[in-house]
Design a protein around this motif. Structure first.
Motif, short mmCIF file in Angstrom:
data_model
loop_
_atom_site.label_atom_id
_atom_site.label_comp_id
_atom_site.label_asym_id
_atom_site.label_seq_id
_atom_site.Cartn_x
_atom_site.Cartn_y
_atom_site.Cartn_z
N GLY A 20 0.82 -1.22 0.00
CA GLY A 20 0.00 0.00 0.00
C GLY A 20 0.85 1.26 0.00
O GLY A 20 0.54 2.22 -0.70
N ILE A 21 1.93 1.25 0.78
CA ILE A 21 2.80 2.43 0.87
C ILE A 21 3.46 2.73 -0.48
O ILE A 21 3.52 3.88 -0.92
CB ILE A 21 3.87 2.22 1.96
N ILE A 22 3.93 1.68 -1.15
CA ILE A 22 4.57 1.88 -2.46
C ILE A 22 3.58 2.45 -3.46
O ILE A 22 3.89 3.38 -4.22
CB ILE A 22 5.19 0.57 -2.97
N ASN A 23 2.37 1.88 -3.48
CA ASN A 23 1.33 2.39 -4.39
C ASN A 23 1.03 3.86 -4.12
O ASN A 23 1.02 4.69 -5.04
CB ASN A 23 0.03 1.57 -4.21
N PHE A 24 0.77 4.16 -2.86
CA PHE A 24 0.32 5.50 -2.48
C PHE A 24 1.39 6.56 -2.78
O PHE A 24 1.12 7.55 -3.46
CB PHE A 24 -0.02 5.51 -0.99
N TYR A 25 2.60 6.32 -2.29
CA TYR A 25 3.62 7.37 -2.40
C TYR A 25 4.29 7.43 -3.76
O TYR A 25 4.91 8.45 -4.09
CB TYR A 25 4.64 7.22 -1.28
N SER A 26 4.16 6.37 -4.57
CA SER A 26 4.65 6.47 -5.95
C SER A 26 3.85 7.51 -6.72
O SER A 26 4.41 8.30 -7.50
CB SER A 26 4.53 5.11 -6.65
N PHE A 27 2.55 7.54 -6.47
CA PHE A 27 1.71 8.52 -7.15
C PHE A 27 1.73 9.86 -6.43
O PHE A 27 1.62 10.91 -7.06
CB PHE A 27 0.27 7.98 -7.26
N TYR A 28 1.86 9.82 -5.13
CA TYR A 28 1.90 11.06 -4.36
C TYR A 28 3.12 11.91 -4.73
O TYR A 28 3.02 13.12 -4.93
CB TYR A 28 1.91 10.74 -2.87
N TYR A 29 4.28 11.29 -4.82
CA TYR A 29 5.52 12.04 -5.05
C TYR A 29 5.94 12.12 -6.51
O TYR A 29 6.65 13.06 -6.89
CB TYR A 29 6.66 11.41 -4.24
N TYR A 30 5.52 11.15 -7.33
CA TYR A 30 6.08 11.10 -8.68
C TYR A 30 5.04 11.22 -9.80
O TYR A 30 5.08 12.18 -10.58
CB TYR A 30 6.88 9.81 -8.86
N PHE A 31 4.12 10.26 -9.87
CA PHE A 31 3.24 10.21 -11.05
C PHE A 31 2.23 11.36 -11.08
O PHE A 31 1.93 11.87 -12.17
CB PHE A 31 2.52 8.87 -11.12
N GLN A 32 1.68 11.76 -9.94
CA GLN A 32 0.71 12.86 -9.96
C GLN A 32 1.36 14.16 -10.42
O GLN A 32 0.84 14.83 -11.32
CB GLN A 32 0.08 13.01 -8.56
N PRO A 33 2.51 14.58 -9.84
CA PRO A 33 3.15 15.79 -10.35
C PRO A 33 3.60 15.67 -11.81
O PRO A 33 3.55 16.64 -12.56
CB PRO A 33 4.36 15.98 -9.42
N LEU A 34 4.04 14.46 -12.20
CA LEU A 34 4.56 14.27 -13.54
C LEU A 34 3.49 14.40 -14.61
O LEU A 34 3.70 15.04 -15.65
CB LEU A 34 5.25 12.90 -13.65
N PHE A 35 2.32 13.83 -14.36
CA PHE A 35 1.28 13.78 -15.39
C PHE A 35 0.14 14.77 -15.16
O PHE A 35 -0.21 15.53 -16.06
CB PHE A 35 0.71 12.36 -15.49
N LEU A 36 -0.45 14.78 -13.96
CA LEU A 36 -1.62 15.61 -13.73
C LEU A 36 -1.30 17.09 -13.70
O LEU A 36 -2.05 17.92 -14.21
CB LEU A 36 -2.32 15.19 -12.45
N ASP A 37 -0.16 17.45 -13.07
CA ASP A 37 0.21 18.87 -13.01
C ASP A 37 0.50 19.45 -14.38
O ASP A 37 0.40 20.66 -14.57
CB ASP A 37 1.42 19.07 -12.09
N SER A 38 0.87 18.60 -15.31
CA SER A 38 1.14 19.07 -16.68
C SER A 38 -0.05 18.84 -17.62
O SER A 38 0.07 19.07 -18.82
CB SER A 38 2.39 18.38 -17.23
N GLY A 39 -1.17 18.34 -17.08
CA GLY A 39 -2.38 18.17 -17.88
C GLY A 39 -2.38 16.95 -18.79
O GLY A 39 -3.20 16.88 -19.70
N ARG A 40 -1.52 15.98 -18.53
CA ARG A 40 -1.46 14.78 -19.40
C ARG A 40 -2.35 13.69 -18.78
O ARG A 40 -1.91 12.69 -18.22
CB ARG A 40 0.00 14.32 -19.50
#
Length: 336
Positions: A49-69
């Motif tokens: 659960g921790i790997i799932n949660f913080y992979s998106f919290y720290y990496y994938f959300q800023p990488l994709f959602l913040d740039s509108g992808r």
């Protein structure tokens, strides 16, 4: 304080995660027995659960959602969930032989669970980013507001000082004693403007005292003792108000006044009640100054109106009118 709030939010999430996981496992006796007989399994699930949660919290959300992808984010979310489920099902397969009969079913459940946990990480990160951006925007707006107010206030003081020094310069050749008295009064006014008006609000009594000194200073320009009429009616001394808020209107009256058929040439009425201050300021002007008078709502009165908008928003009413050679300002400020 902000870091403490974020810590509490994370703590509440993981507390809820553990509680929901326990409720889900408790409803299935076989799974409950498996966890009780394999002490390391709960820790592996928590790590998953921790790997799932913080992979998106720290990496994938800023990488994709913040740039509108958004489409790329969706594809990555599905693929990541499938890979994470496969990895941890494989780990359980290798470590616990009794788990193998549940492996196909747990792969799909793990993929769905992984996807949901990933979205929780993205959602929390998005909320925190939004909150930080909002606070930064508010801080910038407040700083901009403070800078603008400081600029407007700074424009008031030199304008008044310039006119008064001109009056003193003229008076020196007529009466040095009167010029000296005027300089002493000017010193008191400047002390108030520079030191006592630094705060957002000042007691109304201090502002009234300032207006009295200002009026006395300007009255020295005129021979007639009744050239200026100042009337103050107040029912309280507890009220506070923005410093120098009336200066542009009063100074403007002295700047453009002309000698009328009957005195006074300038009338200043100030009424103070529990939560309301009313200023009425009138001055006489002659027709040959009409063109100049039409320009009198220049930088001074424009700045005054802007300062009122910044400080009192919808809590003030300002009316400026010209009739029968009288220029009149009516200002009401609700202070609470």
């Amino acid at each position: 304080m902000q870091k403490l709030i974020y810590f509490i939010v994370h703590f509440l999430f993981w507390t809820t995660f553990v509680a929901l996981s326990w409720m889900s496992v408790s409803s299935n006796p076989a799974e409950l027995e498996f966890l009780f007989t394999h002490a390391g399994a709960p820790y592996i699930l928590l790590l998953w659960g921790i790997i799932n949660f913080y992979s998106f919290y720290y990496y994938f959300q800023p990488l994709f959602l913040d740039s509108g992808r958004y489409f790329s984010y969706l594809i990555v979310s599905v693929m990541f969930s499938a890979i994470m489920s496969l990895v941890f099902v494989s780990i359980f397969w290798l470590m616990y032989p009794s788990f193998r009969e549940f492996a196909p079913q747990k792969f799909m459940e793990g993929m769905i669970g992984s996807f949901l946990i990933c979205q929780c990480g993205s959602l929390l990160r998005g909320f925190i980013s939004w909150n930080q951006n909002l606070q930064n925007k508010t801080a910038l707006e407040n700083q901009s507001l403070r800078n603008e107010l400081a600029m407007l206030k700074a424009q008031l003081s030199p304008h008044f000082l310039f006119n008064t020094l001109n009056n003193i310069d003229t008076l020196i050749y007529q009466s040095q004693d009167e010029a000296s008295a005027m300089l002493i009064k000017l010193s008191g006014l400047l002390r108030y403007m520079l030191y006592e008006s630094d705060g957002k609000k000042v007691p109304i009594e201090k502002e009234i005292a300032y207006i009295r000194q200002l009026t006395e200073l300007q009255q020295m320009r005129f021979e007639q003792s009744d050239y200026v009429e100042l009337i103050v009616n107040k029912s309280t001394n507890e009220l506070t108000i923005a410093p120098l808020i009336f200066l542009p209107f009063i100074e403007n009256a002295f700047k453009f006044v002309s000698k009328p058929p009957t005195m006074p040439a300038i009338t200043i009425h100030l009424d103070v009640s529990d939560d309301l201050v009313r200023l009425t300021c009138r001055n006489y002007f002659i027709d040959r100054l009409q063109e100049t008078n039409n320009k009198r709502q220049g930088i001074g009165l424009t700045n005054a109106r802007r300062r009122l908008e910044l400080l009192y928003s919808d809590s003030f009413d300002l009316e400026i009118s010209t009739k029968d050679n009288w220029f009149e300002v009516n200002l009401s400020i609700k202070t609470s």
